[in-house]
Design a protein around this motif. Structure first.
Motif, PDB file in Angstrom:
ATOM      1  N   PRO A 171      32.486  41.407  47.715  1.00 56.61           N
ATOM      2  CA  PRO A 171      32.280  42.482  48.691  1.00 56.61           C
ATOM      3  C   PRO A 171      33.557  42.879  49.434  1.00 56.61           C
ATOM      4  CG  PRO A 171      30.495  40.901  48.822  1.00 56.61           C
ATOM      5  CD  PRO A 171      31.507  40.311  47.916  1.00 56.61           C
ATOM      6  N   VAL A 172      34.349  41.887  49.852  1.00 54.08           N
ATOM      7  CA  VAL A 172      35.590  42.196  50.570  1.00 54.08           C
ATOM      8  C   VAL A 172      36.554  42.946  49.663  1.00 54.08           C
ATOM      9  CG1 VAL A 172      37.668  41.181  51.580  1.00 54.08           C
ATOM     10  CG2 VAL A 172      35.426  40.313  52.225  1.00 54.08           C
ATOM     11  N   GLY A 173      36.686  42.475  48.443  1.00 49.32           N
ATOM     12  CA  GLY A 173      37.576  43.145  47.497  1.00 49.32           C
ATOM     13  C   GLY A 173      37.101  44.553  47.176  1.00 49.32           C
ATOM     14  N   ALA A 174      35.778  44.723  47.094  1.00 50.38           N
ATOM     15  CA  ALA A 174      35.216  46.042  46.778  1.00 50.38           C
ATOM     16  C   ALA A 174      35.495  47.039  47.900  1.00 50.38           C
ATOM     17  CB  ALA A 174      33.711  45.920  46.533  1.00 50.38           C
ATOM     18  N   VAL A 175      35.236  46.617  49.149  1.00 47.80           N
ATOM     19  CA  VAL A 175      35.486  47.502  50.288  1.00 47.80           C
ATOM     20  C   VAL A 175      36.983  47.791  50.410  1.00 47.80           C
ATOM     21  CG1 VAL A 175      35.325  47.757  52.787  1.00 47.80           C
ATOM     22  CG2 VAL A 175      33.430  46.727  51.518  1.00 47.80           C
ATOM     23  N   GLY A 176      37.796  46.760  50.256  1.00 48.28           N
ATOM     24  CA  GLY A 176      39.240  46.933  50.369  1.00 48.28           C
ATOM     25  C   GLY A 176      39.812  47.842  49.304  1.00 48.28           C
TER      26      GLY A 176
END
Length: 266
Positions: A54-59
């Motif tokens: 999720p963090v990588g996707a949003v970033g």
């Protein structure tokens, strides 16, 4: 004695102090808009046990969102210049035409960016070489977040008009409240509802529309030529060209660093 125009404050007292108090809220408003996406990254990272994807996707959407946000801020700056010019020249009729025309242009631009982000999300993220394991979540986040682009366009329109009349504080207040609410909703959707990228994106969309509504309500209630009046609403062809002539170059200038980052990623 006639009421003093707020714009006239730049001709009295300390010029440096006037510019400082006028500019700081304006700059803070622009910074806060960019921070919406960053707060999503932070909260989705802290609130989910396995948060790597999720963090990588949003970033991975940050470059695109900074590009679109910068463009809309630039468009608002172009609106600000034209409204300020006509207000300073006491051309009330031109002010009204510019305010009305700018709203339509802003909504249209927001809808165009929304459509591009929503329908071509996967293609744009693939072009930026988003990792396969992040792509699906990144597409979901970008599609939901893009629904707030028309609201972001309206807020920057309102910010441009109000600041042209000397009011830079209220848009900053609206955006600050929206930012705090965004954090609260992020925590609610992530921690209470168990959502990840969907939750933080939805929180951003909700708060963007709230800030857009707040600035629109203010424009409907101000006193002066820059008041928004739907009963006399019209779109002026000449004013359209003037606004786009300033707004598009300003928007592209704001977005230039994001474009550079995009080329570095490709």
């Amino acid at each position: 004695m006639p009421a003093k125009n707020k714009i006239g404050s730049f001709t009295e007292g300390s010029l440096y102090k006037s510019i400082l108090f006028f500019s700081l809220p304006l700059m803070a408003s622009q910074i806060l808009q960019v921070l919406f996406n960053i707060s999503d990254v932070i909260i989705v990272g802290k609130g989910i046990a396995d948060s790597t994807v999720p963090v990588g996707a949003v970033g991975s959407t940050s470059t695109l969102l900074t590009l679109f946000t910068g463009f809309l801020i630039g468009l608002g700056a172009g609106i600000n210049v034209k409204v300020a010019q006509y207000l300073g020249a006491n051309k009330d009729d031109d002010v009204k035409k510019t305010v009305n025309t700018a709203l339509i242009l802003s909504v249209c631009m927001g809808l165009i960016i929304f459509a591009a982000s929503f329908f071509f999300a996967r293609g744009m993220l693939e072009l930026l070489k988003t990792k396969d394991e992040l792509l699906d979540k990144a597409v979901i986040y970008l599609k939901i977040y893009s629904c707030g682009m028309p609201a972001m366009a309206i807020f920057n329109y309102g910010n441009g008009v109000l600041s042209a009349a000397g009011d830079t504080k209220r848009p900053l207040i609206y955006l600050t409240i929206s930012g705090l609410l965004n954090i609260a909703l992020n925590l609610f959707f992530v921690l209470r509802c168990g959502l990840d990228v969907e939750g933080v994106a939805l929180a951003s969309v909700i708060t963007q529309y709230l800030s857009a509504i707040a600035v629109t309500v203010r424009l409907l209630n101000v006193k002066g030529a820059h008041k928004l009046e739907f009963k006399s609403f019209s779109v002026d062809k000449k004013k359209t060209g003037e606004i786009l002539g300033l707004g598009i170059p300003a928007g592209l200038q704001n977005a230039v660093f994001s474009v550079a980052n995009m080329f570095n990623q490709v």
